[in-house]
Design an enzyme around this catalytic site. Structure first.
Site, PDB file in Angstrom:
ATOM      1  N   ASP A  59      28.328  44.903  37.511  1.00 34.64           N
ATOM      2  CA  ASP A  59      28.886  43.528  38.038  1.00 34.64           C
ATOM      3  C   ASP A  59      30.275  43.907  38.040  1.00 34.64           C
ATOM      4  OD1 ASP A  59      29.788  41.303  38.170  1.00 34.64           O
ATOM      5  OD2 ASP A  59      28.851  40.246  36.771  1.00 34.64           O
ATOM      6  N   TYR A  92      29.316  38.740  30.751  1.00 34.79           N
ATOM      7  CA  TYR A  92      29.243  37.630  31.335  1.00 34.79           C
ATOM      8  C   TYR A  92      28.891  37.702  32.904  1.00 34.79           C
ATOM      9  CZ  TYR A  92      30.151  32.998  33.568  1.00 34.79           C
ATOM     10  OH  TYR A  92      30.035  31.790  34.265  1.00 34.79           O
ATOM     11  N   LYS A 140      35.496  37.436  43.754  1.00 34.36           N
ATOM     12  CA  LYS A 140      36.947  37.391  43.437  1.00 34.36           C
ATOM     13  C   LYS A 140      37.658  37.844  44.633  1.00 34.36           C
ATOM     14  CE  LYS A 140      36.172  36.422  38.699  1.00 34.36           C
ATOM     15  NZ  LYS A 140      36.349  35.141  38.190  1.00 34.36           N
TER      16      LYS A 140
HETATM   17  N1  PMP Z   1      30.382  38.330  36.786  1.00 32.48           N
HETATM   18  C1  PMP Z   1      31.490  38.352  36.163  1.00 32.48           C
HETATM   19  C2  PMP Z   1      31.732  39.814  35.717  1.00 32.48           C
HETATM   20  C3  PMP Z   1      32.472  37.489  36.225  1.00 32.48           C
HETATM   21  O1  PMP Z   1      33.486  37.567  35.609  1.00 32.48           O
HETATM   22  C4  PMP Z   1      32.262  36.214  36.566  1.00 32.48           C
HETATM   23  C5  PMP Z   1      33.260  35.030  36.685  1.00 32.48           C
HETATM   24  N2  PMP Z   1      34.605  35.266  36.274  1.00 32.48           N
HETATM   25  C6  PMP Z   1      31.090  35.984  37.377  1.00 32.48           C
HETATM   26  C7  PMP Z   1      29.985  36.887  37.366  1.00 32.48           C
HETATM   27  C8  PMP Z   1      30.578  34.642  38.179  1.00 32.48           C
HETATM   28  O2  PMP Z   1      31.533  34.573  39.234  1.00 32.48           O
HETATM   29  P1  PMP Z   1      31.660  33.392  39.873  1.00 32.48           P
HETATM   30  O3  PMP Z   1      32.497  32.316  38.840  1.00 32.48           O
HETATM   31  O4  PMP Z   1      32.446  33.497  41.209  1.00 32.48           O
HETATM   32  O5  PMP Z   1      30.298  32.560  40.046  1.00 32.48           O
END
Ligand code: PMP
Length: 445
Positions: free
Chosen positions: A234, A142, A263
């Site tokens: 990521d 994701y 985060k």
């Molecule tokens: N990449 C990863 C690995 C994530 O876990 C998340 C959200 N949990 C995102 C991108 C997207 O981040 P955001 O919800 O701050 O847009």
């Protein structure tokens, strides 16, 4: 537990917000509890009920809900100086310097406002830099709510995983199974000259928790080198959590070309970032020709919160403390599962943990891995530990959401509401919290 006020708030919310929430995962059934405040590792809902919190905002809260004093004063002094300016500030330079000093692959950083924005920009940068179109992603990975990565299927037949994305966009995305070196070699043989980037969570945290088998990230690195594609880690979840300040890339000893953050790097405020070698990052405007911009990017309050958060972690035993509490929790859970549900699996590493309701493999063995899966080939449970997002997807989701999550909530423990998202131990959790949590798991299971 009384939930009258949460129910009333949800009724009002349903009239003015789609599904009553601003992020889909929050819409727990039959209604979510609305949070009034945080206290240490706990949240207190609108009806005064208290829960031990392992959601931790879905990852940003390294310290739980009570921030260390230097973090609080940094936030307050920047907020009271005036929220933001549309001109650069010292604190964003300091945070960029901190990230570049600690994260092995990072020389330069562009800050944005969410993990999604970071991955959107990283994909555009990779395409602009390589002048290629295709992006490889992991099935079950994701990367936020964005067009290039909300793609299901496989490399031969990719398709949008949500309404609203044209098939012609999905054609540029090649999903492969995580941890499968042969599959990605084949994809590179077929499409290598068109691949701009491989985008991978170093540990699957959203269809997880799945850790990499030995050599997998090295294979990705090698293929990207051979074909001139960029390797993008990521680290929105793993950044400044797994592997401490060096992040997962430091833990695994593999250096990506680009890294996306979110985060923790914003200390609990909206944030994202793209880091990497200067010769690639400088392709962003205004130094380069890949357009990237944002009104709120590098927001001073966020930058101050992020910097103070990371500096505090650099100066205290934060990661050791959190990781050892999480280990205590994983090992307690392992004992409980061995006794009550030997067909389930405990997964996780550092401060991440989850129980997966898989029945395959582990059932036959009747044993659990002792310390969260590290994908050690010598471990007797190596074969039965999940290797791909699909292994995790075999879990009994219905039982998780309908029964288990509710049972834990009723016992005062707040877990992530779907089977697949990571849970987190924070610096604010205590041994007493861990004991209470283990008791709740034992009863609920
Ligand atoms: N990449 C990863 C690995 C994530 O876990 C998340 C959200 N949990 C995102 C991108 C997207 O981040 P955001 O919800 O701050 O847009």
């Amino acid at each position: 537990m009384n939930h009258e006020r949460s129910r009333d708030l949800y009724d009002r919310a349903l009239s003015v917000m789609p599904g009553g929430v601003n992020s889909s995962v929050r819409a727990t059934q039959p209604y979510p509890f609305f949070v009034d405040s945080g206290d240490g590792a706990h949240v207190i809902d609108a009806d005064g009920n208290r829960y031990v919190d392992y959601v931790m905002g879905y990852g940003p809260l390294l310290y739980g809900h009570d921030l260390p004093e230097p973090v609080q004063s940094a936030i307050q002094s920047h907020a009271s100086a005036g929220p933001m300016y549309g001109a650069p500030t010292e604190v964003e330079v300091e945070l960029a310097e901190f990230v570049a000093r600690h994260v092995p692959s990072v020389e330069m950083v562009r800050f944005v406002n969410s993990g999604t924005e970071a991955t959107v920009s990283a994909v555009r940068l990779a395409r602009g830099y390589t002048e290629r179109n295709k992006i490889v992603v992991m099935q079950g990975g994701y990367h936020g709510a964005q067009e290039s990565t909300l793609v299901a299927g496989d490399a031969d037949n990719p398709s949008p995983s949500t309404a609203g994305i044209p098939h012609s966009f999905a054609e540029h995305t090649l999903p492969v199974p995580f941890n499968d070196s042969e599959a990605i070699r084949t994809v590179f043989e077929d499409h290598g000259d068109d691949i701009a980037a491989v985008l991978v969570e170093p540990i699957l945290g959203n269809k997880g928790i799945v850790t990499p088998v030995d050599g997998y990230h090295e294979t990705l690195r090698e293929l990207c080198n051979d074909y001139g594609s960029l390797l993008v880690f990521d680290e929105v979840i793993t950044g400044f959590r797994v592997g401490g300040l060096q992040c997962a890339q430091g833990k695994f000893g593999v250096t990506p070309d680009l890294t996306t953050f979110g985060k923790i790097v914003g200390g609990g405020f909206p944030v994202g970032a793209i880091g990497g070698k200067s010769n690639i990052i400088e392709h962003f405007t205004p130094s380069g020709d890949v357009f990237q911009s944002g009104t709120f990017s590098g927001h001073p309050v966020t930058m101050a919160a992020g910097l103070a958060t990371l500096e505090y972690a650099a100066e205290h035993d934060v990661y050791d403390h959190i990781n050892s509490l999480a280990e205590q929790l994983r090992s307690g859970l392992t004992d409980i599962l061995a006794d009550r549900a030997p067909e389930y699996t405990v997964v996780g590493t550092d401060s991440m943990f989850k129980t997966i309701f898989t029945r395959d493999g582990a059932t036959e063995r009747g044993e659990q891995c002792g310390a969260g899966c590290r994908q050690d080939p010598n471990c007797p449970n190596f074969e039965s530990c999940p290797k791909t997002g699909a292994d995790v997807a075999n879990a009994e989701t219905d039982r998780w959401e309908r029964l288990f999550w509710q049972e834990m909530k009723d016992r005062g423990v707040f877990l992530t509401a779907n089977q697949f998202e990571s849970q987190f131990v924070s610096y604010a959790h205590t041994e007493e919290d861990i004991e209470k949590t283990l008791e709740a798991y034992a009863e609920a299971l």
